[in-house]
Enzyme design. Structure first.
Site, PDB file in Angstrom:
ATOM      1  N   ASP A 133      -1.632  -0.407   6.097  1.00  0.00           N
ATOM      2  CA  ASP A 133      -1.858   0.281   7.376  1.00  0.00           C
ATOM      3  C   ASP A 133      -3.344   0.449   7.686  1.00  0.00           C
ATOM      4  O   ASP A 133      -3.679   1.016   8.724  1.00  0.00           O
ATOM      5  CB  ASP A 133      -1.199   1.674   7.368  1.00  0.00           C
ATOM      6  CG  ASP A 133      -1.935   2.628   6.443  1.00  0.00           C
ATOM      7  OD1 ASP A 133      -2.260   2.214   5.310  1.00  0.00           O
ATOM      8  OD2 ASP A 133      -2.198   3.763   6.852  1.00  0.00           O
ATOM      9  N   TRP A 168      -9.523  16.088   3.927  1.00  0.00           N
ATOM     10  CA  TRP A 168     -10.949  15.765   4.117  1.00  0.00           C
ATOM     11  C   TRP A 168     -11.541  16.591   5.251  1.00  0.00           C
ATOM     12  O   TRP A 168     -12.697  17.031   5.177  1.00  0.00           O
ATOM     13  CB  TRP A 168     -11.147  14.273   4.432  1.00  0.00           C
ATOM     14  CG  TRP A 168     -11.149  13.366   3.251  1.00  0.00           C
ATOM     15  CD1 TRP A 168     -10.381  12.254   3.078  1.00  0.00           C
ATOM     16  CD2 TRP A 168     -11.983  13.456   2.084  1.00  0.00           C
ATOM     17  NE1 TRP A 168     -10.674  11.660   1.878  1.00  0.00           N
ATOM     18  CE2 TRP A 168     -11.649  12.365   1.250  1.00  0.00           C
ATOM     19  CE3 TRP A 168     -12.966  14.347   1.659  1.00  0.00           C
ATOM     20  CZ2 TRP A 168     -12.270  12.154   0.016  1.00  0.00           C
ATOM     21  CZ3 TRP A 168     -13.589  14.141   0.430  1.00  0.00           C
ATOM     22  CH2 TRP A 168     -13.233  13.054  -0.379  1.00  0.00           C
ATOM     23  N   GLY A 181      -7.896   3.688   2.744  1.00  0.00           N
ATOM     24  CA  GLY A 181      -7.991   2.654   1.720  1.00  0.00           C
ATOM     25  C   GLY A 181      -9.250   2.762   0.867  1.00  0.00           C
ATOM     26  O   GLY A 181      -9.479   1.953  -0.025  1.00  0.00           O
ATOM     27  N   ILE A 182     -10.074   3.771   1.152  1.00  0.00           N
ATOM     28  CA  ILE A 182     -11.357   3.936   0.450  1.00  0.00           C
ATOM     29  C   ILE A 182     -11.184   5.010  -0.634  1.00  0.00           C
ATOM     30  O   ILE A 182     -10.539   6.035  -0.403  1.00  0.00           O
ATOM     31  CB  ILE A 182     -12.456   4.372   1.466  1.00  0.00           C
ATOM     32  CG1 ILE A 182     -12.482   3.420   2.685  1.00  0.00           C
ATOM     33  CG2 ILE A 182     -13.815   4.482   0.811  1.00  0.00           C
ATOM     34  CD1 ILE A 182     -12.782   1.984   2.380  1.00  0.00           C
ATOM     35  N   LYS A 229     -10.770  -1.036  -1.649  1.00  0.00           N
ATOM     36  CA  LYS A 229     -10.567  -1.944  -0.538  1.00  0.00           C
ATOM     37  C   LYS A 229     -11.792  -1.765   0.386  1.00  0.00           C
ATOM     38  O   LYS A 229     -12.335  -0.669   0.427  1.00  0.00           O
ATOM     39  CB  LYS A 229      -9.278  -1.560   0.206  1.00  0.00           C
ATOM     40  CG  LYS A 229      -8.031  -1.619  -0.706  1.00  0.00           C
ATOM     41  CD  LYS A 229      -6.851  -0.921  -0.082  1.00  0.00           C
ATOM     42  CE  LYS A 229      -5.701  -0.856  -1.076  1.00  0.00           C
ATOM     43  NZ  LYS A 229      -4.531  -0.122  -0.578  1.00  0.00           N
ATOM     44  N   ASP A 257       0.872  -1.170   0.000  1.00  0.00           N
ATOM     45  CA  ASP A 257       0.000   0.000   0.000  1.00  0.00           C
ATOM     46  C   ASP A 257       0.917   1.231   0.000  1.00  0.00           C
ATOM     47  O   ASP A 257       2.120   1.114   0.292  1.00  0.00           O
ATOM     48  CB  ASP A 257      -0.879  -0.039   1.256  1.00  0.00           C
ATOM     49  CG  ASP A 257      -1.688   1.219   1.436  1.00  0.00           C
ATOM     50  OD1 ASP A 257      -2.302   1.673   0.452  1.00  0.00           O
ATOM     51  OD2 ASP A 257      -1.709   1.764   2.561  1.00  0.00           O
ATOM     52  N   ASP A 279      -0.245   5.056   0.929  1.00  0.00           N
ATOM     53  CA  ASP A 279      -0.537   6.065   1.951  1.00  0.00           C
ATOM     54  C   ASP A 279      -0.477   5.436   3.343  1.00  0.00           C
ATOM     55  O   ASP A 279      -1.268   4.553   3.659  1.00  0.00           O
ATOM     56  CB  ASP A 279      -1.946   6.647   1.725  1.00  0.00           C
ATOM     57  CG  ASP A 279      -2.063   7.399   0.399  1.00  0.00           C
ATOM     58  OD1 ASP A 279      -1.162   8.187   0.086  1.00  0.00           O
ATOM     59  OD2 ASP A 279      -3.065   7.195  -0.307  1.00  0.00           O
TER      60      ASP A 279
HETATM   61  C1  BG6 Z   1      -6.027   5.654  -0.432  1.00  0.00           C
HETATM   62  C2  BG6 Z   1      -6.175   6.420   0.862  1.00  0.00           C
HETATM   63  O1  BG6 Z   1      -4.711   5.217  -0.553  1.00  0.00           O
HETATM   64  O2  BG6 Z   1      -6.349   6.478  -1.549  1.00  0.00           O
HETATM   65  C3  BG6 Z   1      -7.544   7.060   0.949  1.00  0.00           C
HETATM   66  O3  BG6 Z   1      -5.979   5.529   1.950  1.00  0.00           O
HETATM   67  C4  BG6 Z   1      -7.816   7.897  -0.293  1.00  0.00           C
HETATM   68  O4  BG6 Z   1      -7.597   7.858   2.104  1.00  0.00           O
HETATM   69  C5  BG6 Z   1      -7.663   7.018  -1.524  1.00  0.00           C
HETATM   70  O5  BG6 Z   1      -9.139   8.435  -0.267  1.00  0.00           O
HETATM   71  C6  BG6 Z   1      -7.915   7.768  -2.822  1.00  0.00           C
HETATM   72  O6  BG6 Z   1      -6.905   8.709  -3.007  1.00  0.00           O
HETATM   73  P1  BG6 Z   1      -6.939   9.852  -4.116  1.00  0.00           P
HETATM   74  O7  BG6 Z   1      -5.529  10.425  -4.031  1.00  0.00           O
HETATM   75  O8  BG6 Z   1      -7.218   9.211  -5.420  1.00  0.00           O
HETATM   76  O9  BG6 Z   1      -7.979  10.823  -3.699  1.00  0.00           O
HETATM   77 MG    MG Z   2      -2.811   3.152   3.549  1.00  0.00          MG
END
Ligand code: BG6
Ligand code: MG
Length: 220
Positions: A174, A27, A48-49, A149, A11, A13
């Site tokens: 994480d 956010w 992860g969302i 996820k 992963d 982030d």
């Molecule tokens: C995930 C993060 O890796 O990516 C989430 O854990 C985030 O918090 C998601 O919403 C989508 O990210 P992005 O950069 O496409 O907005």
């Molecule tokens: Mg993560």
């Protein structure tokens, strides 16, 4: 079929760099603009969302899920992303979490493959800012993923992109949703941080991750 460790799938982030915190701050600011308050505990449910699914969860938390058209929601998501990208502007290799670069180097030196399984559409930009793009053999494309996820899709895409069976990979995450995604993909899961359920191994922070540990977890 004899299982053999062939790949490690990361992963991004909160595992490679602390961008999970920047997602939270972005956010929180966006939510405050529409009179919704979120805290770090709620933020755990967003890890992860995907961007749009996260926005839906925030609107539901504030009881405002019916207050915006799809177009307005897209504007809100774009505004959050602008906050996030602004927070990332000074990101550099100094922001790679402890132990990650030597770990990536050790995995490659052992002739194992490395993929990224992040649902973030900013992932390629973040890896480039960290100067880590070349450390990865394959980046799963978040833009082509239809399920966030805890669905296993992104980990399955990452394994397929590397050309390995998912049973021959270990995933590192994480987020609770991420751990569930790894397990549903049929991989061993290493969790980073406190309170994750269902991992095969849990470490308090990235400095505790080693190739020897990954090899041991694979054998469980
Ligand atoms: C995930 C993060 O890796 O990516 C989430 O854990 C985030 O918090 C998601 O919403 C989508 O990210 P992005 O950069 O496409 O907005
Ligand atoms: Mg993560």
């Amino acid at each position: 079929m004899v299982r053999q460790l062939e790949a490690v799938i990361f992963d991004l982030d909160g595992v490679i760099t602390d961008s999970a915190h920047f997602h939270y701050l972005a956010w929180k600011q966006l939510a405050a603009d529409i009179d919704i308050e979120i805290d770090e505990a709620f933020n755990e449910t967003l890890k992860g969302i995907s961007r749009m699914d996260s926005l839906d969860l925030i609107l539901a938390k504030g009881g405002r899920e019916k207050d915006f058209t799809l177009e307005q929601k897209e504007e809100l998501a774009a505004k959050k992303n602008a906050h996030y990208v602004e927070l990332l502007k000074d990101l550099s290799p100094a922001d790679i979490l402890p132990g990650i670069k030597p770990l990536l180097d050790a995995i490659r030196a052992a002739n194992l493959k490395i993929a990224l399984a992040s649902v973030s559409k900013n992932a390629p930009m973040v890896l480039a800012a960290l100067d880590l793009t070349d450390s990865f053999d394959y980046l799963a494309d978040a833009a082509k993923i239809t399920h966030s996820k805890p669905d296993p899709e992104i980990f399955l895409v990452a394994a397929a992109g590397l050309g390995v069976e998912s049973a021959n990979a270990v995933g590192i995450e994480d987020a609770q949703a991420g751990v569930e995604a790894i397990k549903s993909a049929g991989m061993k899961a290493i969790g980073v941080g406190a309170g994750l359920i269902g991992t095969d191994e849990l470490v308090s922070d990235t400095s505790k991750l080693t190739l020897a540990m990954i090899q041991k977890v694979f054998q469980i």
